[in-house]
Design a protein around this motif. Sequence first.
Motif, PDB file in Angstrom:
ATOM      1  N   LEU A 127      63.332  77.206  50.369  1.00 31.10           N
ATOM      2  CA  LEU A 127      62.889  78.538  50.881  1.00 31.10           C
ATOM      3  C   LEU A 127      61.822  79.283  50.257  1.00 31.10           C
ATOM      4  CD1 LEU A 127      66.675  80.450  49.840  1.00 31.10           C
ATOM      5  CD2 LEU A 127      66.054  79.079  51.514  1.00 31.10           C
ATOM      6  N   VAL A 128      61.198  79.822  51.576  1.00 27.95           N
ATOM      7  CA  VAL A 128      59.984  79.806  52.023  1.00 27.95           C
ATOM      8  C   VAL A 128      59.720  81.549  52.249  1.00 27.95           C
ATOM      9  CG1 VAL A 128      57.569  79.428  52.404  1.00 27.95           C
ATOM     10  CG2 VAL A 128      58.483  77.544  51.986  1.00 27.95           C
ATOM     11  N   LEU A 129      58.920  82.652  52.340  1.00 28.39           N
ATOM     12  CA  LEU A 129      58.377  83.715  52.775  1.00 28.39           C
ATOM     13  C   LEU A 129      57.270  83.103  53.603  1.00 28.39           C
ATOM     14  CD1 LEU A 129      59.012  86.710  53.399  1.00 28.39           C
ATOM     15  CD2 LEU A 129      57.538  86.442  51.597  1.00 28.39           C
ATOM     16  N   ALA A 130      57.512  82.969  55.087  1.00 27.32           N
ATOM     17  CA  ALA A 130      55.956  83.348  55.876  1.00 27.32           C
ATOM     18  C   ALA A 130      54.588  83.788  55.725  1.00 27.32           C
ATOM     19  CB  ALA A 130      56.544  83.451  57.331  1.00 27.32           C
ATOM     20  N   GLY A 131      53.986  84.115  55.917  1.00 24.79           N
ATOM     21  CA  GLY A 131      52.584  84.801  55.161  1.00 24.79           C
ATOM     22  C   GLY A 131      51.719  83.664  55.177  1.00 24.79           C
ATOM     23  N   ARG A 132      49.973  84.305  54.326  1.00 23.07           N
ATOM     24  CA  ARG A 132      49.222  83.578  54.345  1.00 23.07           C
ATOM     25  C   ARG A 132      48.664  82.504  53.373  1.00 23.07           C
ATOM     26  NH1 ARG A 132      45.101  88.450  51.903  1.00 23.07           N
ATOM     27  NH2 ARG A 132      46.261  88.827  49.475  1.00 23.07           N
ATOM     28  N   SER A 133      49.882  82.677  52.442  1.00 23.59           N
ATOM     29  CA  SER A 133      50.001  81.627  51.281  1.00 23.59           C
ATOM     30  C   SER A 133      51.333  80.574  51.734  1.00 23.59           C
ATOM     31  CB  SER A 133      50.260  82.002  50.192  1.00 23.59           C
ATOM     32  OG  SER A 133      51.362  83.025  49.747  1.00 23.59           O
ATOM     33  N   ASP A 134      52.175  80.621  52.534  1.00 22.62           N
ATOM     34  CA  ASP A 134      53.470  80.005  52.981  1.00 22.62           C
ATOM     35  C   ASP A 134      53.101  78.172  52.927  1.00 22.62           C
ATOM     36  OD1 ASP A 134      51.642  79.522  55.213  1.00 22.62           O
ATOM     37  OD2 ASP A 134      53.624  81.053  56.294  1.00 22.62           O
ATOM     38  N   ILE A 135      51.967  77.761  53.401  1.00 27.83           N
ATOM     39  CA  ILE A 135      51.632  76.756  53.124  1.00 27.83           C
ATOM     40  C   ILE A 135      51.845  75.454  51.392  1.00 27.83           C
ATOM     41  CG2 ILE A 135      49.825  74.206  53.771  1.00 27.83           C
ATOM     42  CD1 ILE A 135      48.937  75.578  56.089  1.00 27.83           C
ATOM     43  N   GLY A 136      51.021  77.013  50.518  1.00 27.43           N
ATOM     44  CA  GLY A 136      50.717  76.643  49.543  1.00 27.43           C
ATOM     45  C   GLY A 136      51.851  76.425  48.619  1.00 27.43           C
ATOM     46  N   THR A 137      52.962  77.546  49.099  1.00 29.29           N
ATOM     47  CA  THR A 137      54.391  78.227  48.506  1.00 29.29           C
ATOM     48  C   THR A 137      54.893  76.559  48.807  1.00 29.29           C
ATOM     49  OG1 THR A 137      54.494  80.282  48.373  1.00 29.29           O
ATOM     50  CG2 THR A 137      56.297  79.286  48.866  1.00 29.29           C
ATOM     51  N   ALA A 138      55.034  76.038  50.136  1.00 20.41           N
ATOM     52  CA  ALA A 138      55.941  75.610  50.625  1.00 20.41           C
ATOM     53  C   ALA A 138      55.964  74.165  49.852  1.00 20.41           C
ATOM     54  CB  ALA A 138      55.771  75.104  52.200  1.00 20.41           C
ATOM     55  N   THR A 139      54.456  73.358  49.612  1.00 19.57           N
ATOM     56  CA  THR A 139      54.530  72.724  48.880  1.00 19.57           C
ATOM     57  C   THR A 139      54.250  72.320  47.869  1.00 19.57           C
ATOM     58  OG1 THR A 139      52.013  72.924  49.138  1.00 19.57           O
ATOM     59  CG2 THR A 139      52.294  71.620  51.204  1.00 19.57           C
ATOM     60  N   HIS A 140      54.356  73.456  46.795  1.00 17.55           N
ATOM     61  CA  HIS A 140      54.029  73.092  45.658  1.00 17.55           C
ATOM     62  C   HIS A 140      55.722  73.467  45.692  1.00 17.55           C
ATOM     63  CE1 HIS A 140      54.044  75.360  41.758  1.00 17.55           C
ATOM     64  NE2 HIS A 140      54.819  75.902  42.103  1.00 17.55           N
ATOM     65  N   GLU A 141      56.827  74.275  46.166  1.00 18.37           N
ATOM     66  CA  GLU A 141      58.218  74.456  45.866  1.00 18.37           C
ATOM     67  C   GLU A 141      58.630  72.731  45.659  1.00 18.37           C
ATOM     68  OE1 GLU A 141      59.911  76.188  43.856  1.00 18.37           O
ATOM     69  OE2 GLU A 141      58.347  77.678  44.056  1.00 18.37           O
ATOM     70  N   MET A 142      58.518  71.421  47.106  1.00 12.27           N
ATOM     71  CA  MET A 142      58.622  70.455  47.947  1.00 12.27           C
ATOM     72  C   MET A 142      58.252  69.834  46.597  1.00 12.27           C
ATOM     73  SD  MET A 142      57.632  68.857  51.218  1.00 12.27           S
ATOM     74  CE  MET A 142      56.084  67.989  50.224  1.00 12.27           C
ATOM     75  N   THR A 143      57.146  69.857  45.888  1.00 14.35           N
ATOM     76  CA  THR A 143      56.761  69.423  44.968  1.00 14.35           C
ATOM     77  C   THR A 143      57.689  69.387  43.808  1.00 14.35           C
ATOM     78  OG1 THR A 143      54.364  69.197  45.710  1.00 14.35           O
ATOM     79  CG2 THR A 143      55.098  68.203  43.829  1.00 14.35           C
ATOM     80  N   HIS A 144      58.445  70.515  43.269  1.00 12.22           N
ATOM     81  CA  HIS A 144      60.137  70.380  41.632  1.00 12.22           C
ATOM     82  C   HIS A 144      60.477  69.382  42.964  1.00 12.22           C
ATOM     83  CE1 HIS A 144      57.584  73.887  39.575  1.00 12.22           C
ATOM     84  NE2 HIS A 144      57.078  74.441  40.619  1.00 12.22           N
ATOM     85  N   ILE A 145      60.979  69.507  44.177  1.00 16.67           N
ATOM     86  CA  ILE A 145      62.137  68.845  44.292  1.00 16.67           C
ATOM     87  C   ILE A 145      61.758  67.620  43.650  1.00 16.67           C
ATOM     88  CG2 ILE A 145      63.483  67.577  46.407  1.00 16.67           C
ATOM     89  CD1 ILE A 145      63.102  70.152  47.443  1.00 16.67           C
ATOM     90  N   LEU A 146      60.333  66.360  44.382  1.00 17.76           N
ATOM     91  CA  LEU A 146      60.270  65.513  44.131  1.00 17.76           C
ATOM     92  C   LEU A 146      59.829  65.071  42.615  1.00 17.76           C
ATOM     93  CD1 LEU A 146      57.016  65.090  47.309  1.00 17.76           C
ATOM     94  CD2 LEU A 146      59.436  64.578  46.681  1.00 17.76           C
ATOM     95  N   VAL A 147      60.357  65.696  41.860  1.00 15.07           N
ATOM     96  CA  VAL A 147      59.348  65.414  40.664  1.00 15.07           C
ATOM     97  C   VAL A 147      61.379  65.848  39.835  1.00 15.07           C
ATOM     98  CG1 VAL A 147      58.926  66.943  37.830  1.00 15.07           C
ATOM     99  CG2 VAL A 147      57.695  67.104  40.019  1.00 15.07           C
TER     100      VAL A 147
END
Length: 531
Positions: free
Chosen positions: A269-289
């Motif tokens: 789940l991602v909140l749109a905003g100026r940091s959404d790319i950082g948030t999305a790629t950070h959280e997605m990496t948790h899934i890979l880990v």
Amino acid sequence: MTVFWRKTVGTGFFKIPAGTQKITSQTLTRLTLNVIPSHKVLTRSSIAAALIVVIAVTSFWVFGTTVSAQSTESVTVVSSSVESQFPEGMTFKLDVESELRIDDVRVTFEVGDRGTTQYAYLELDQTTRPLVNGELFHRTNSRDRYIPPGTAITYWFEIIDENGDTHLTELETWRFDDARYEWEEVTLGTVTILYHGPVRTRAERLAEAAVESLGIMGPITGADVETPIVMTLYNNNAEMIEAVVARSLASSRELITEGQAFDSESVVLVLAGRSDIGTATHEMTHILVARAANSSGSVPLWLNEGLAEYGNLDKTVSYERFLEWAIGTDRLIPLKNLRSFPGDPNLTLVAYGQGRSAVNYMIEEFGAEKMALLLTTLGTGIGIDASLETVYGFGIDGFEDRWREEIGADPYIEATPGPTPTPDAEPTPTYKLLTAPPESSDAASDSTASENAQPTEVPEPTAVPDLDDEVVETTDDDQVEESAVERDDETSGGGTCSAPSSGSIDGTAGAWLLVVVGLAAGGRYRSRQSR
């Protein structure tokens, strides 16, 4: 039902679905091949033995099975469906036609890749038979039953008639979307972005960043990158707050959740905003880990967050600032103690900086291949100390010494516990009657002293620099990963605000109160003297 027949030769078994009315030549060939062990060479004797077993099972099936053509044809599925009422729940529906009474209808479903199934029975309406209607509402609006929007649900129905015969529907896969909005989607590779409203360009940008991050972090983690990942994009906090895992009202008021990752469901789940790319790629990496280590719970916090920051394509510099502050003030947290985030928000940001720095050092110094091997080793159930020893040749203390030396920090020296000091006996408190003498100026003096008092010094930094850009991770008992930033409407740049509590009296007000009381007492005293 399904009939299993174990053969007495070879290593396979027959699986004959209930409702099969005849054995065709193709079925016979398939059963024959299932009988023959895969590791043996086909010979005339082995084929003959297999055919004998097939004939025996076929005879048993034709004459011994209790499922008849009449009972199989007596139940016809008219329609089956499931509807989202997120965040409240979902409704399963089934309509069948049957001349027989239907005793039970059960729905069995699996949420994402949790690895377990659950089932429940539908409420049946047979007043219009032969048409029978069944319905079940499954609630998801509590913490223990929560399912993130965007999750794939696999389900099927079992229908049991009055003869005891069971009829199964086909497996169906359905996506549990947030029912409050009409969703559109952008799919790029294995990543799907769900969005609503005029934000398609943002969704496309997120998809491109996610695919780029997968290309970087896939080899580093050694995780499966072919299983689809769904990101649900919310446009503002009012939308997001109803979608995240339920928590207390007080926490919801203080925190703005920018992202949450759910590894078992492969949903972000991602909140749109100026940091959404950082948030999305950070959280997605948790899934890979979590995929690489079979569970996010086996990976220590500093390593999990450090890898997530390594995969972050829009890194903030604030973590580096807090890391430098911790190095200069000897506030680094021992890595083996970073099992959860500290209560101090400043030290929480230090923890992020430590994780990012430690992972950067590991990958640059020892290579990405060893990082993937470390996660695989952790996935076997071995702890971080033994896993580091196995992969790198040193344990957690040895790694901490090398890393601290690399960043110029003082070596970590574990405190030696000393004797417990004996507390001094406290004197018995005495109580005095507080009065203000006539025409006393002490009260006015106290007021001046209070106004001239110096505030207690607070160690730097006391405020979070650029906190609007920060993503602060928190965890809970369900091993759910979540990014949040602290909201403070009273100050800019974040931090904390220590406003007086409602109804309290500060020092200045108290001093004036003493002045008023003193003047009143003095007036009464002079009145007595004049008499």
